[in-house]
Design a protein around this motif. Sequence first.
Motif, PDB file in Angstrom:
ATOM      1  N   HIS A   1      -4.403   2.681  -4.115  1.00  0.00           N
ATOM      2  CA  HIS A   1      -5.688   2.627  -3.396  1.00  0.00           C
ATOM      3  C   HIS A   1      -6.840   2.976  -4.354  1.00  0.00           C
ATOM      4  O   HIS A   1      -6.658   3.772  -5.280  1.00  0.00           O
TER       5      HIS A   1
ATOM      6  N   ASP B   1       6.141  12.093  -1.577  1.00  0.00           N
ATOM      7  CA  ASP B   1       4.862  11.415  -1.386  1.00  0.00           C
ATOM      8  C   ASP B   1       4.002  11.751  -2.605  1.00  0.00           C
ATOM      9  O   ASP B   1       3.364  12.805  -2.666  1.00  0.00           O
TER      10      ASP B   1
ATOM     11  N   VAL C   1       4.639  16.455  -0.261  1.00  0.00           N
ATOM     12  CA  VAL C   1       3.484  15.717  -0.788  1.00  0.00           C
ATOM     13  C   VAL C   1       2.976  16.480  -2.004  1.00  0.00           C
ATOM     14  O   VAL C   1       2.781  17.693  -1.930  1.00  0.00           O
TER      15      VAL C   1
ATOM     16  N   GLY D   1      -2.691  -1.325  -2.720  1.00  0.00           N
ATOM     17  CA  GLY D   1      -1.439  -1.513  -3.442  1.00  0.00           C
ATOM     18  C   GLY D   1      -0.601  -0.267  -3.330  1.00  0.00           C
ATOM     19  O   GLY D   1      -1.109   0.817  -3.026  1.00  0.00           O
TER      20      GLY D   1
ATOM     21  N   LYS E   1      -7.297   6.504  -5.826  1.00  0.00           N
ATOM     22  CA  LYS E   1      -6.227   7.195  -6.560  1.00  0.00           C
ATOM     23  C   LYS E   1      -6.430   7.040  -8.076  1.00  0.00           C
ATOM     24  O   LYS E   1      -7.108   6.117  -8.530  1.00  0.00           O
TER      25      LYS E   1
ATOM     26  N   ASN F   1       0.846  -1.196   0.000  1.00  0.00           N
ATOM     27  CA  ASN F   1       0.000   0.000   0.000  1.00  0.00           C
ATOM     28  C   ASN F   1       0.885   1.252   0.000  1.00  0.00           C
ATOM     29  O   ASN F   1       2.103   1.148   0.165  1.00  0.00           O
ATOM     30  N   GLY F   2       0.251   2.404  -0.160  1.00  0.00           N
ATOM     31  CA  GLY F   2       1.010   3.645  -0.256  1.00  0.00           C
ATOM     32  C   GLY F   2       1.661   4.057   1.059  1.00  0.00           C
ATOM     33  O   GLY F   2       2.752   4.620   1.070  1.00  0.00           O
ATOM     34  N   GLY F   3       0.984   3.776   2.166  1.00  0.00           N
ATOM     35  CA  GLY F   3       1.572   4.079   3.471  1.00  0.00           C
ATOM     36  C   GLY F   3       2.857   3.286   3.682  1.00  0.00           C
ATOM     37  O   GLY F   3       3.882   3.828   4.131  1.00  0.00           O
TER      38      GLY F   3
ATOM     39  N   SER G   1      -1.956  16.943   4.881  1.00  0.00           N
ATOM     40  CA  SER G   1      -1.771  15.729   4.086  1.00  0.00           C
ATOM     41  C   SER G   1      -2.652  14.640   4.659  1.00  0.00           C
ATOM     42  O   SER G   1      -3.307  14.822   5.689  1.00  0.00           O
ATOM     43  N   PHE G   2      -2.637  13.497   3.999  1.00  0.00           N
ATOM     44  CA  PHE G   2      -3.281  12.310   4.547  1.00  0.00           C
ATOM     45  C   PHE G   2      -2.422  11.792   5.705  1.00  0.00           C
ATOM     46  O   PHE G   2      -1.207  11.982   5.726  1.00  0.00           O
TER      47      PHE G   2
ATOM     48  N   ALA H   1      -1.150   9.099   6.549  1.00  0.00           N
ATOM     49  CA  ALA H   1      -0.036   8.163   6.308  1.00  0.00           C
ATOM     50  C   ALA H   1       1.310   8.881   6.249  1.00  0.00           C
ATOM     51  O   ALA H   1       2.342   8.313   6.618  1.00  0.00           O
TER      52      ALA H   1
ATOM     53  N   SER I   1       0.533   5.307  -4.255  1.00  0.00           N
ATOM     54  CA  SER I   1      -0.528   4.438  -3.746  1.00  0.00           C
ATOM     55  C   SER I   1      -1.393   3.967  -4.910  1.00  0.00           C
ATOM     56  O   SER I   1      -1.657   4.728  -5.841  1.00  0.00           O
TER      57      SER I   1
ATOM     58  N   ALA J   1       1.544   9.897  -3.753  1.00  0.00           N
ATOM     59  CA  ALA J   1       0.357   9.036  -3.693  1.00  0.00           C
ATOM     60  C   ALA J   1      -0.809   9.603  -4.495  1.00  0.00           C
ATOM     61  O   ALA J   1      -1.607   8.860  -5.057  1.00  0.00           O
ATOM     62  N   GLN J   2      -0.896  10.937  -4.556  1.00  0.00           N
ATOM     63  CA  GLN J   2      -2.046  11.553  -5.238  1.00  0.00           C
ATOM     64  C   GLN J   2      -1.703  12.042  -6.644  1.00  0.00           C
ATOM     65  O   GLN J   2      -2.517  12.697  -7.279  1.00  0.00           O
TER      66      GLN J   2
HETATM   67  C1  LIG Z   1      -3.526   7.743  -0.170  1.00  0.00           C
HETATM   68  C2  LIG Z   1      -2.339   8.405   0.420  1.00  0.00           C
HETATM   69  C3  LIG Z   1      -1.345   7.702   1.123  1.00  0.00           C
HETATM   70  C4  LIG Z   1      -1.505   6.274   1.545  1.00  0.00           C
HETATM   71  O1  LIG Z   1      -1.847   5.373   0.601  1.00  0.00           O
HETATM   72  P1  LIG Z   1      -2.534   3.980   1.028  1.00  0.00           P
HETATM   73  O2  LIG Z   1      -2.341   3.168  -0.214  1.00  0.00           O
HETATM   74  O3  LIG Z   1      -3.953   4.271   1.344  1.00  0.00           O
HETATM   75  O4  LIG Z   1      -1.774   3.432   2.179  1.00  0.00           O
HETATM   76  C5  LIG Z   1      -0.231   8.383   1.538  1.00  0.00           C
HETATM   77  N1  LIG Z   1      -0.066   9.694   1.322  1.00  0.00           N
HETATM   78  C6  LIG Z   1      -1.005  10.416   0.664  1.00  0.00           C
HETATM   79  C7  LIG Z   1      -0.764  11.871   0.440  1.00  0.00           C
HETATM   80  C8  LIG Z   1      -2.167   9.799   0.205  1.00  0.00           C
HETATM   81  O5  LIG Z   1      -3.094  10.537  -0.419  1.00  0.00           O
END
Ligand SMILES: *Cc1c(COP(=O)(O)O)cnc(C)c1O
Length: 371
Positions: A186, A160, A134, A197, A189, A63-65, A89-90, A92, A184, A162-163
């Motif tokens: 998820h 980061d 991020v 993932g 996303k 996962n992204g975290g 931020s999120f 994680a 991520s 993820a987005q």
């Molecule tokens: C979604 C997200 C994550 C974590 O991703 P997961 O796959 O849900 O663990 C981390 N950082 C940011 C900025 C995110 O938006």
Amino acid sequence: MNQSPRVPFVNLGLQYKAHRDEIIGEIDRISLSGKYVSSDDVSRFECNFAQYCDCEWAVAVGNGGDALYLSLLSLGVSNGDEIIIPVNSFVASAWAVAGCGARIVFVDVREDFNIDPELVLRNINSKTKGVMPVHLTGRPAPMNEIMKIAKDNNLFVIEDSAQAVGAKYYEKKVGSFGIVGCFSLHPLKNLHVLGDGGVITSNDKEIINKIRLWRNHGLKNRDECLLWGRNSRLDSIQAAIANIKLKYLDSWNERFRNIAHYYTEKLSDYVIVPQENAHEYSIFHRFIIQTGHRNDLQGFLQNRGVETKVNYPIPLHLQYAAQPLGYKRGDFPVAERQANEILSLPVYAEMTDAQVEIVIDETKNFFRTKV
Ligand SMILES: *Cc1c(COP(=O)(O)O)cnc(C)c1O
């Protein structure tokens, strides 16, 4: 009976429906093969994803975290170290740092929701090991400034991303600036699988090899263990699905951008809309407007069948989990004000033009009749 909204915030089933046969074909092939983890599908996805991000290597994780967490562990971050992250931020972004035993150092963001490089510079001390910008909402953080600060102060940069899969800064893909880029997969996303993932990009072979160990029990091969690691792998089926979706990602991102630019054009007289600078290619994972009438607008839109969300209503330093760090209200004025004024409008590739018009019309209706 609850009617489904005219414009739901997301509609994941539509994307699945459009590629159903292809996805079912892969699920069937892998199910029959018995190779459910650590298969060629995973390495194929890692190759494809690295190439997509203009990087030499990629490692898929659970996962992204974990992508953030395993990167920090692989860089040797531990007790006594400080890592600088944006306060908007999120969660994680924060737990990944705390999970390594390091201290989270929050800094405020700018009007565009991304980390303020000047504040990064001001928060560096002898314990600072790295900075984790991020690319919030799919918009690239100011990487030129951040990379220079990191270089001058001997810090690593973890992006980061993820987005922001596919976002670019001066024509260069995000995830290719720092020592690693973390993504991520998820369901929410832009590039997502049918579950959890994550994936990490890098041009540094050494760090990639380290992360490969950390994600798979520290095992060098079936029997030999080099460190007490973790288990955070991407399933073969999810990797195969990610391989299918990667082919369509650019066209989906273009659709996100078209919707976002249209919102910007139509709503800029009513609310603060995101502005895209010439050197940025944002993929608009979120389209976030700002208005002093946020809560009323959200309620109005809900009544008119338009679903919206707030990303994020509580800045990280005001989370209960952050209490031991000793921050207080007032420490990060920009993020705190934004938390009260931001609203995420629906944006996804499968939205119809008619739905986009509904969002615009109803937002305008609110300001014409209610304010
Ligand atoms: C979604 C997200 C994550 C974590 O991703 P997961 O796959 O849900 O663990 C981390 N950082 C940011 C900025 C995110 O938006």
